[in-house]
Structures are given as structure tokens and as C-alpha cells.
Design a protein around this motif. Structure first.
Motif, PDB file in Angstrom:
ATOM      1  N   LYS A  32       0.865  -1.180   0.000  1.00 25.41           N
ATOM      2  CA  LYS A  32       0.000   0.000   0.000  1.00 25.41           C
ATOM      3  C   LYS A  32       0.899   1.227   0.000  1.00 25.41           C
ATOM      4  O   LYS A  32       2.118   1.109   0.142  1.00 25.41           O
ATOM      5  N   ASN A  33       0.284   2.399  -0.184  1.00 22.74           N
ATOM      6  CA  ASN A  33       1.102   3.596  -0.388  1.00 22.74           C
ATOM      7  C   ASN A  33       1.271   4.450   0.866  1.00 22.74           C
ATOM      8  O   ASN A  33       2.111   5.330   0.898  1.00 22.74           O
ATOM      9  N   ASN A  34       0.452   4.194   1.885  1.00 23.71           N
ATOM     10  CA  ASN A  34       0.570   5.026   3.087  1.00 23.71           C
ATOM     11  C   ASN A  34       1.195   4.222   4.224  1.00 23.71           C
ATOM     12  O   ASN A  34       0.618   4.029   5.283  1.00 23.71           O
ATOM     13  N   LEU A  35       2.394   3.693   3.964  1.00 24.23           N
ATOM     14  CA  LEU A  35       3.092   2.891   4.972  1.00 24.23           C
ATOM     15  C   LEU A  35       3.711   3.807   6.015  1.00 24.23           C
ATOM     16  O   LEU A  35       3.907   4.998   5.782  1.00 24.23           O
ATOM     17  N   SER A  36       4.060   3.235   7.184  1.00 24.71           N
ATOM     18  CA  SER A  36       4.636   4.078   8.237  1.00 24.71           C
ATOM     19  C   SER A  36       5.880   3.444   8.840  1.00 24.71           C
ATOM     20  O   SER A  36       6.039   2.222   8.847  1.00 24.71           O
ATOM     21  N   MET A  37       6.762   4.307   9.355  1.00 30.62           N
ATOM     22  CA  MET A  37       7.943   3.870  10.100  1.00 30.62           C
ATOM     23  C   MET A  37       7.688   4.155  11.573  1.00 30.62           C
ATOM     24  O   MET A  37       7.022   5.145  11.915  1.00 30.62           O
ATOM     25  N   GLY A  38       8.237   3.316  12.455  1.00 35.41           N
ATOM     26  CA  GLY A  38       8.079   3.564  13.889  1.00 35.41           C
ATOM     27  C   GLY A  38       9.437   3.664  14.562  1.00 35.41           C
ATOM     28  O   GLY A  38      10.360   2.920  14.198  1.00 35.41           O
ATOM     29  N   PHE A  39       9.571   4.569  15.533  1.00 37.45           N
ATOM     30  CA  PHE A  39      10.805   4.640  16.318  1.00 37.45           C
ATOM     31  C   PHE A  39      10.723   3.653  17.459  1.00 37.45           C
ATOM     32  O   PHE A  39       9.783   3.681  18.253  1.00 37.45           O
ATOM     33  N   VAL A  40      11.711   2.784  17.552  1.00 40.54           N
ATOM     34  CA  VAL A  40      11.748   1.788  18.605  1.00 40.54           C
ATOM     35  C   VAL A  40      13.057   1.947  19.365  1.00 40.54           C
ATOM     36  O   VAL A  40      14.107   2.167  18.763  1.00 40.54           O
ATOM     37  N   GLY A  41      12.991   1.852  20.683  1.00 38.60           N
ATOM     38  CA  GLY A  41      14.211   1.949  21.493  1.00 38.60           C
ATOM     39  C   GLY A  41      13.848   1.892  22.956  1.00 38.60           C
ATOM     40  O   GLY A  41      12.675   1.843  23.317  1.00 38.60           O
ATOM     41  N   LEU A  42      14.865   1.889  23.814  1.00 36.38           N
ATOM     42  CA  LEU A  42      14.623   1.924  25.259  1.00 36.38           C
ATOM     43  C   LEU A  42      14.073   3.295  25.637  1.00 36.38           C
ATOM     44  O   LEU A  42      14.150   4.236  24.841  1.00 36.38           O
ATOM     45  N   PRO A  43      13.551   3.465  26.864  1.00 39.04           N
ATOM     46  CA  PRO A  43      13.126   4.811  27.278  1.00 39.04           C
ATOM     47  C   PRO A  43      14.318   5.773  27.310  1.00 39.04           C
ATOM     48  O   PRO A  43      15.450   5.355  27.562  1.00 39.04           O
ATOM     49  N   ASN A  44      14.064   7.047  27.034  1.00 41.32           N
ATOM     50  CA  ASN A  44      15.079   8.124  27.149  1.00 41.32           C
ATOM     51  C   ASN A  44      16.279   8.003  26.216  1.00 41.32           C
ATOM     52  O   ASN A  44      17.384   8.375  26.589  1.00 41.32           O
ATOM     53  N   VAL A  45      16.086   7.465  25.024  1.00 39.75           N
ATOM     54  CA  VAL A  45      17.219   7.442  24.081  1.00 39.75           C
ATOM     55  C   VAL A  45      17.096   8.565  23.057  1.00 39.75           C
ATOM     56  O   VAL A  45      17.990   8.778  22.245  1.00 39.75           O
ATOM     57  N   GLY A  46      15.942   9.294  23.071  1.00 40.57           N
ATOM     58  CA  GLY A  46      15.778  10.417  22.143  1.00 40.57           C
ATOM     59  C   GLY A  46      14.686  10.220  21.116  1.00 40.57           C
ATOM     60  O   GLY A  46      14.615  10.952  20.131  1.00 40.57           O
ATOM     61  N   LYS A  47      13.794   9.220  21.319  1.00 37.28           N
ATOM     62  CA  LYS A  47      12.761   8.930  20.303  1.00 37.28           C
ATOM     63  C   LYS A  47      11.794  10.096  20.114  1.00 37.28           C
ATOM     64  O   LYS A  47      11.526  10.513  18.996  1.00 37.28           O
ATOM     65  N   GLY A 132       7.842  -0.383   9.120  1.00 38.23           N
ATOM     66  CA  GLY A 132       9.301  -0.404   9.179  1.00 38.23           C
ATOM     67  C   GLY A 132       9.742   0.179  10.513  1.00 38.23           C
ATOM     68  O   GLY A 132       8.969   0.868  11.186  1.00 38.23           O
ATOM     69  N   ILE A 133      10.983  -0.101  10.896  1.00 37.87           N
ATOM     70  CA  ILE A 133      11.449   0.292  12.227  1.00 37.87           C
ATOM     71  C   ILE A 133      12.714   1.146  12.137  1.00 37.87           C
ATOM     72  O   ILE A 133      13.688   0.765  11.481  1.00 37.87           O
ATOM     73  N   PHE A 134      12.679   2.315  12.780  1.00 40.72           N
ATOM     74  CA  PHE A 134      13.902   3.068  13.070  1.00 40.72           C
ATOM     75  C   PHE A 134      14.329   2.606  14.458  1.00 40.72           C
ATOM     76  O   PHE A 134      13.640   2.869  15.443  1.00 40.72           O
ATOM     77  N   HIS A 135      15.439   1.895  14.533  1.00 39.52           N
ATOM     78  CA  HIS A 135      15.886   1.313  15.797  1.00 39.52           C
ATOM     79  C   HIS A 135      16.891   2.312  16.410  1.00 39.52           C
ATOM     80  O   HIS A 135      18.026   2.398  15.972  1.00 39.52           O
TER      81      HIS A 135
END
Length: 432
Positions: A32-47, A132-135
Motif C-alpha cells: 500500500k502507499n501510506n506505509l509508516s515507520m516507527g521509532f523503537v528503542g529503550l526509554p530516554n534514548v531520544g525517540k 518499518g522500524i527506526f531502531h
């Protein structure tokens, strides 16, 4: 730089292998055309800070407290695009609509999330909802920003996050096996005690995934046949999503493009299936964005950072200070296999988002479903030809004279940067 610091190599024109990497992950993705990326990380890393920066506005309440982003905070950020800017500057229409990328800031994950610790289950369902994931990992020391495990160690953090995702996927995997077992048993009318035969594709996909996940390696980096991919798609695994590793450095280390952690992070990523690593600094980006209303002050800030690097003897194009935000947004789009085509005219210049490999009728359908249903042909000119030929005029006349204005049918595969007019016929109207 001191011996413990490894400097980044000069950035190549295009991150080598990014396309390969993203195409690998794309096998498992939604079309599909409206895909999304998510920020994933521990707490307090700057997400949340980074999500705010990407949106160019303060949306997420970036408080320094684990779990302050409980509902995933969704922002849409404008995709930086020189081609689009050129078209908008040429036509100067009243309406200008750029392409956007949807980014979700997901609450911080802690060890044990796969069993429900912290906001574990909600967190994992939010990851399941993005494509998709921004780690994001933290490689900066700051006494004012607490670390959930009390010390800064990006390798341990990578292990924690990847470990939780892989544990959850192992759980999904065993459930998928049980469901398949039940399905085959009913289909073949076997008793509960009987040995259930799995298909070759199912069994081999299951064995490969299990081995990768037990080794803390994301499934999207593996080699699979078409039948195996079809089986894996059904299992809803989190690690089939493309991942981009983002390293949050201190401003000082970002300016000198070096940190003792970078080579270790790169090594860890290579050992866990490989992937793109983007070093950046929220501290640097925040200070730069705080000056956004004063272009001269922004330039002075960047010049000052470049001079700081030069004073350390670090010169050359890779030490010229500039924002990494545009690169992050573009990498997210590449990871999701998205691209743009344009419609341009005196009333509007607009960038439309489609997936790589999209055919002309489907691209037309992104504008309006009628355009796909009644598709006749597409009149196409590639952006590079337009730029070279239009001579400053908001018109295709010179492009047509040069024979670079083409008519394409329903099997035409759209290319990045196509400028298009779709001809369709549904309600008696012949043209858009």
C-alpha cells in the motif's frame, strides 16, 4: 582523533546495498502507499525528541520519564525532494502538496516486554501496526537524562531490543506451527495422536526462522524461496519489518564524526544480519532547529560546527556540518520501497506516493479510483529530461519537441521522478 575513537568513512553518494536490504524486507510487507515507520528503542534514548524534530514541531511531550509516550505519537513529515521543489518553483501554483512519510513514536521498551513488562504488550502491538522500524540507540553520556539500565551501553541496548522482538517472534512462530498443525489435521481428517505432515515450504521456513530468532537475528535479513516467503507472511512476525539503526551521539562526537561506540555498533549490526546504520545527534539537530526562524543564525551555527571539526584537523566534505534529518526521512522511504511521481500544472504541483514496481493504472488510482478503472494511457516525461529541456518555462512544449514526452500503456512500470498526465474515460470525461 584519540585512538579509542573510530571516525566514520566519507558518506557515499548512495548508501551501498540499501536498496538490496530494503527489497529483502519488502518481500514480507503490505502493498500500500501510506506505509509508516516507527521509532523503537529503550526509554530516554531520544525517540520523542527525534520525532518532534522530524515533524518540525513539538508534538510528543518530550518529558524525561520512562513511558511518557504511552499512546504512539504519529507525525507526518515532509519528504525532502529537490525535484519537487524545482517543479514548484517553475510553475509557482497556488497549491503545492509535497509527499509525506508517516512516523510513529512508540513508547520505550524494556527488558521483559515480550512477557508484558512495562507497557510490553501495548508496545509490541504498536510495532506490529507499523511497516518499518527506526531502531534508535543512545551513545551519549548525560547525567540529566537517566538511562533505564543506569549506564550507557548501546550494544547491550541493541541486544535488549532485538532480543525482545525475537522472543516475541518465537512465541508467534510456535503459535503459527500449532495453528498449521490443527489446519492440516482437520483437512486430512487425522486423529490428535497422529503425526501431522507439514508442507516442505512451511517446515523449511519454520526451521530457518527458528534458528535465526534463537540467534537474535531478524527474519527479514534471511534468504528464503517464494513459497517460504508466502508462509512467513502469514505469521505476523515483527522482525520481518525493515530496520534502520539510528545512533544518537553527543553533539561533540557528531561534529567530529567519531565515537568509540560506532565501530562496535557496526560490528554488532553486521553479526545480526546487517543493515543501514545512521549516526546523528539529537542535541545538534535540536540546537539547529531552534534557530529555524533565523536562516543567518542557522548558517553561522553550521559554520561554527564545521570550524570546530577543522580545528581538530578534521576537514573534507564528510566534516561539513549539516542536518541528518532529510537523510533519515529519505532512508525511511527507501526502506519501505516507496517512491514519488508528480503532477504539475498552473493550479497545483503535487508529489504522489507509490510503491516501487507500481504500474501506471495503479499509480493513476492513487489520484482517484476512477482514473484506474477507466485508465486509457499515461503521458509521461521523466524529471531529468524536463529539467534539462524546459528552459525555465512551466510547459512541456520543449520536452515534446525533443521527443521526450512519451505515451505509456497499462503495463508501464512507474519510475522515480516521472511527471505524468493520466488519460481516463469513466464518466464521459476524457482527461483529468
Amino acid at each position: 582523533p584519540p585512538p579509542d575513537v573510530s571516525t566514520m568513512p566519507p558518506k557515499k553518494k548512495k548508501d551501498a546495498g540499501d536498496d538490496d536490504q530494503s527489497m529483502k524486507a519488502a518481500r514480507f510487507g503490505r502493498v500500500k502507499n501510506n506505509l509508516s515507520m516507527g521509532f523503537v528503542g529503550l526509554p530516554n534514548v531520544g525517540k520523542s525528541t527525534l520525532t518532534n524534530l522530524l515533524a518540525g514541531a513539538s508534538h510528543a511531550e518530550a518529558a524525561n520519564y520512562p513511558f511518557c509516550t504511552i499512546d504512539p505519537n504519529v507525525v507526518t513529515c515532509v519528504v525532502p525532494d529537490q525535484k519537487f521543489k524545482h517543479l514548484a518553483d517553475t510553475w509557482k501554483p497556488p497549491s503545492v502538496v509535497p509527499a509525506v512519510l508517516k512516523i510513529v513514536d512508540i513508547a520505550g521498551l524494556i527488558r521483559g516486554a515480550s512477557e508484558g513488562a512495562g507497557l510490553g504488550n501495548a508496545f509490541l502491538s504498536h510495532i506490529a501496526a507499523v511497516d518499518g522500524i527506526f531502531h534508535l540507540v543512545r551513545a551519549f553520556d548525560d547525567d540529566e537524562v537517566v538511562h533505564v539500565d543506569d549506564s550507557v551501553d548501546p550494544i547491550r541496548d541493541l541486544e535488549t531490543i532485538q532480543g525482545e522482538l525475537c522472543l516475541k517472534d518465537l512465541d508467534f512462530l510456535s503459535k503459527a506451527r500449532e495453528m498449521e498443525k490443527e489446519r492440516v489435521r482437520k483437512e486430512k481428517g487425522l486423529s490428535r495422536q497422529a503425526e501431522v505432515p507439514f508442507s516442505d515450504d512451511f517446515q523449511s521456513a519454520y526451521d530457518k526462522c527458528k534458528e535465526m530468532l534463537e540467534g537474535n537475528v531478524p527474519v527479514q535479513t534471511g534468504e528464503f524461496g517464494i513459497g517460504e516467503v508466502d508462509a512467513i507472511k502469514e505469521w505476523g512476525l515483527l522482525t520481518t519489518k525493515p530496520q534502520i539503526y539510528v545512533v544518537n551521539l553527543s553533539k561533540k562526537n557528531f561534529i567530529r564524526k567519531g565515537s568509540k561506540w560506532l565501530p562496535k555498533i557496526k560490528q554488532w549490526v553486521e553479526a545480526h544480519g546487517g543493515g543501514q546504520v545512521i549516526p546523528m545527534s539529537c542535541e545538534f539537530e535540536q540546537e539547529l532547529q531552534d534557530l529555524k526562524d533565523d536562516k543567518a543564525a542557522q548558517k553561522a551555527y553550521l559554520d561554527d560546527c564545521t570550524k570546530t571539526a577543522a580545528d581538530m584537523g578534521l576537514t573534507g566534505p564528510q566534516f561539513v556540518a549539516k542536518s541528518v534529518i532529510p537523510r533519515l526521512i529519505r532512508s525511511g522511504r527507501v526502506a519501505l520501497c516507496l517512491q514519488s511521481f508528480y503532477t504539475a500544472g498552473p493550479k497545483e504541483v503535487r508529489a504522489w506516493t507509490i510503491q516501487k514496481g507500481c504500474l501506471a493504472p495503479q499509480a493513476a488510482g492513487v489520484i482517484h479510483t476512477d482514473f484506474e478503472r477507466g485508465f486509457i494511457k499515461a503521458e509521461v516525461c521523466n524529471f531529468d529530461d524536463f529539467k534539462a529541456l524546459h528552459g525555465g518555462q512551466p510547459s512541456m512544449a520543449k520536452v515534446k519537441e525533443a521527443g521526450k514526452y512519451r505515451q505509456e500503456g497499462k503495463n508501464y512500470v512507474m519510475q522515480e521522478g516521472d511527471i505524468v498526465v493520466f488519460m481516463h474515460n469513466v464518466s464521459g470525461s476524457k482527461k483529468k
